[in-house]
Design a protein around this motif. Structure first.
Motif, PDB file in Angstrom:
ATOM      1  N   MET A  28       0.861  -1.153   0.000  1.00 16.27           N
ATOM      2  CA  MET A  28       0.000   0.000   0.000  1.00 16.27           C
ATOM      3  C   MET A  28       0.916   1.227   0.000  1.00 16.27           C
ATOM      4  SD  MET A  28      -2.983   1.007   2.683  1.00 16.27           S
ATOM      5  CE  MET A  28      -2.788  -0.558   3.405  1.00 16.27           C
ATOM      6  N   ALA A  29       0.991   1.892  -1.122  1.00  9.19           N
ATOM      7  CA  ALA A  29       1.961   2.961  -1.296  1.00  9.19           C
ATOM      8  C   ALA A  29       1.457   4.306  -0.793  1.00  9.19           C
ATOM      9  CB  ALA A  29       2.347   3.066  -2.772  1.00  9.19           C
ATOM     10  N   ARG A  30       0.166   4.551  -0.850  1.00 10.04           N
ATOM     11  CA  ARG A  30      -0.347   5.881  -0.530  1.00 10.04           C
ATOM     12  C   ARG A  30      -0.550   6.059   0.972  1.00 10.04           C
ATOM     13  NH1 ARG A  30      -5.169   6.986  -4.417  1.00 10.04           N
ATOM     14  NH2 ARG A  30      -5.408   8.668  -2.929  1.00 10.04           N
ATOM     15  N   PRO A  31      -0.016   7.139   1.519  1.00  9.16           N
ATOM     16  CA  PRO A  31      -0.127   7.361   2.962  1.00  9.16           C
ATOM     17  C   PRO A  31      -1.574   7.580   3.423  1.00  9.16           C
ATOM     18  CG  PRO A  31       1.264   9.048   1.925  1.00  9.16           C
ATOM     19  CD  PRO A  31       0.821   8.122   0.860  1.00  9.16           C
ATOM     20  N   ASP A  32      -2.415   8.158   2.580  1.00  6.56           N
ATOM     21  CA  ASP A  32      -3.815   8.376   2.981  1.00  6.56           C
ATOM     22  C   ASP A  32      -4.548   7.056   3.139  1.00  6.56           C
ATOM     23  OD1 ASP A  32      -3.607   8.054   0.204  1.00  6.56           O
ATOM     24  OD2 ASP A  32      -5.465   9.169  -0.182  1.00  6.56           O
ATOM     25  N   LYS A  33      -4.253   6.101   2.282  1.00 12.74           N
ATOM     26  CA  LYS A  33      -4.869   4.780   2.414  1.00 12.74           C
ATOM     27  C   LYS A  33      -4.328   4.045   3.643  1.00 12.74           C
ATOM     28  CE  LYS A  33      -6.279   4.024  -2.319  1.00 12.74           C
ATOM     29  NZ  LYS A  33      -6.283   3.124  -3.465  1.00 12.74           N
ATOM     30  N   ALA A  34      -3.041   4.180   3.894  1.00 10.72           N
ATOM     31  CA  ALA A  34      -2.442   3.551   5.076  1.00 10.72           C
ATOM     32  C   ALA A  34      -3.058   4.130   6.344  1.00 10.72           C
ATOM     33  CB  ALA A  34      -0.930   3.754   5.066  1.00 10.72           C
ATOM     34  N   ALA A  35      -3.307   5.424   6.362  1.00  2.74           N
ATOM     35  CA  ALA A  35      -3.932   6.069   7.526  1.00  2.74           C
ATOM     36  C   ALA A  35      -5.374   5.592   7.691  1.00  2.74           C
ATOM     37  CB  ALA A  35      -3.885   7.582   7.368  1.00  2.74           C
ATOM     38  N   ALA A  36      -6.083   5.432   6.566  1.00  9.03           N
ATOM     39  CA  ALA A  36      -7.470   4.953   6.626  1.00  9.03           C
ATOM     40  C   ALA A  36      -7.517   3.525   7.167  1.00  9.03           C
ATOM     41  CB  ALA A  36      -8.115   5.028   5.244  1.00  9.03           C
ATOM     42  N   VAL A  37      -6.601   2.675   6.737  1.00 11.30           N
ATOM     43  CA  VAL A  37      -6.544   1.297   7.225  1.00 11.30           C
ATOM     44  C   VAL A  37      -6.223   1.277   8.709  1.00 11.30           C
ATOM     45  CG1 VAL A  37      -5.248  -0.865   7.091  1.00 11.30           C
ATOM     46  CG2 VAL A  37      -6.023   0.246   5.002  1.00 11.30           C
ATOM     47  N   ALA A  38      -5.283   2.101   9.131  1.00 12.37           N
ATOM     48  CA  ALA A  38      -4.913   2.159  10.558  1.00 12.37           C
ATOM     49  C   ALA A  38      -6.092   2.640  11.397  1.00 12.37           C
ATOM     50  CB  ALA A  38      -3.712   3.077  10.741  1.00 12.37           C
ATOM     51  N   GLU A  39      -6.827   3.632  10.891  1.00  9.07           N
ATOM     52  CA  GLU A  39      -7.999   4.144  11.621  1.00  9.07           C
ATOM     53  C   GLU A  39      -9.090   3.079  11.725  1.00  9.07           C
ATOM     54  OE1 GLU A  39     -11.363   7.593  11.047  1.00  9.07           O
ATOM     55  OE2 GLU A  39      -9.383   7.917  10.162  1.00  9.07           O
ATOM     56  N   LEU A  40      -9.355   2.373  10.636  1.00  9.05           N
ATOM     57  CA  LEU A  40     -10.357   1.295  10.653  1.00  9.05           C
ATOM     58  C   LEU A  40      -9.919   0.159  11.584  1.00  9.05           C
ATOM     59  CD1 LEU A  40     -11.432   1.031   6.906  1.00  9.05           C
ATOM     60  CD2 LEU A  40     -12.887   1.661   8.834  1.00  9.05           C
ATOM     61  N   ALA A  41      -8.641  -0.187  11.547  1.00  5.22           N
ATOM     62  CA  ALA A  41      -8.138  -1.260  12.416  1.00  5.22           C
ATOM     63  C   ALA A  41      -8.323  -0.878  13.884  1.00  5.22           C
ATOM     64  CB  ALA A  41      -6.668  -1.547  12.115  1.00  5.22           C
ATOM     65  N   GLU A  42      -8.082   0.375  14.214  1.00  9.54           N
ATOM     66  CA  GLU A  42      -8.272   0.836  15.598  1.00  9.54           C
ATOM     67  C   GLU A  42      -9.752   0.783  15.981  1.00  9.54           C
ATOM     68  OE1 GLU A  42      -7.334   1.970  19.353  1.00  9.54           O
ATOM     69  OE2 GLU A  42      -6.002   1.273  17.760  1.00  9.54           O
ATOM     70  N   GLU A  43     -10.636   1.132  15.055  1.00 13.36           N
ATOM     71  CA  GLU A  43     -12.082   1.031  15.313  1.00 13.36           C
ATOM     72  C   GLU A  43     -12.471  -0.426  15.585  1.00 13.36           C
ATOM     73  OE1 GLU A  43     -14.579   3.137  15.695  1.00 13.36           O
ATOM     74  OE2 GLU A  43     -13.546   4.987  15.203  1.00 13.36           O
ATOM     75  N   PHE A  44     -11.928  -1.350  14.808  1.00 12.78           N
ATOM     76  CA  PHE A  44     -12.208  -2.774  15.030  1.00 12.78           C
ATOM     77  C   PHE A  44     -11.726  -3.212  16.416  1.00 12.78           C
ATOM     78  CE2 PHE A  44     -12.440  -3.438  10.287  1.00 12.78           C
ATOM     79  CZ  PHE A  44     -13.717  -3.968  10.273  1.00 12.78           C
ATOM     80  N   ARG A  45     -10.543  -2.774  16.807  1.00 14.56           N
ATOM     81  CA  ARG A  45      -9.968  -3.187  18.085  1.00 14.56           C
ATOM     82  C   ARG A  45     -10.759  -2.645  19.284  1.00 14.56           C
ATOM     83  NH1 ARG A  45      -5.136  -1.296  15.727  1.00 14.56           N
ATOM     84  NH2 ARG A  45      -4.076  -2.967  14.653  1.00 14.56           N
ATOM     85  N   THR A  46     -11.276  -1.440  19.156  1.00 12.49           N
ATOM     86  CA  THR A  46     -11.933  -0.793  20.301  1.00 12.49           C
ATOM     87  C   THR A  46     -13.437  -0.994  20.335  1.00 12.49           C
ATOM     88  OG1 THR A  46     -12.105   1.304  19.089  1.00 12.49           O
ATOM     89  CG2 THR A  46     -10.140   0.972  20.464  1.00 12.49           C
TER      90      THR A  46
END
Length: 177
Positions: A1-19
């Motif tokens: 995943m090269a684009r930082p905006d997509k990486a940030a979106a994935v990280a945000e979604l992953a945090e939502e899943f965890r919490t």
């Protein structure tokens, strides 16, 4: 995943899943922006509702260690990330779908366990947490009252027998009869 905006979106979604204690996947095709906003407001006390991209959601779920959602991630998807009462969220989605039949519940997760749309409908049919706690408290109170009555019965029977003997003696009868 090269684009930082997509990486940030994935990280945000992953945090939502965890919490989140639960997640509910829906298909929102046919809903207007105004209707989605209305749904977000109705769920706001217990959940956040986000329109998601399926590929990013699959990556985020994998990153969060969640399995069982891939089969539901087809077509336009939105997820309710439950932070509060999952029953209230399920009821909110059910009630919204009654007035907006284009909203479809696909499935989800409840405390890590996969759920089908039928499971979520059953969850929506449960009474609220407060009602269930009140019923349990009422049942416990009844059990305690039964226990008090059971323990008090021999004492009251003894007191009635002694009172009957006392009345007999006062009436001039012999207590030994």
């Amino acid at each position: 995943m090269a684009r930082p905006d997509k990486a940030a979106a994935v990280a945000e979604l992953a945090e939502e899943f965890r919490t989140s204690s639960a997640v509910v996947l829906t298909e929102y095709r046919g809903l207007s922006v105004k209707e989605i906003t209305e749904l977000r407001r109705s769920l706001s006390g217990n959940a956040s509702y986000a329109v998601v991209k399926n590929t990013l959601t699959k990556l985020a779920a994998k990153e969060a260690g969640i399995e069982g959602l891939d089969e539901h991630l087809v077509g336009p998807s939105a997820i309710a990330f439950v932070k509060g009462d999952a029953v209230e969220v399920a009821k909110g989605l059910r009630d919204f779908a009654k007035t907006h039949p284009v909203l479809t519940v696909k499935g989800g997760l409840f405390e890590g366990a996969p759920m089908t749309s039928d499971d979520i409908k059953k969850l929506a049919d449960l009474e609220s947490r407060e009602v269930l706690l009140a019923k349990m408290a009422g049942a416990m109170k009844a059990s305690m009252q039964n226990a008090v009555s059971l323990f008090a019965a021999p004492l009251s029977q003894t007191a009635r027998a002694i009172d009957a003997l006392r009345q007999k003696v006062e009436a001039g009868g012999d207590a030994a009869e």
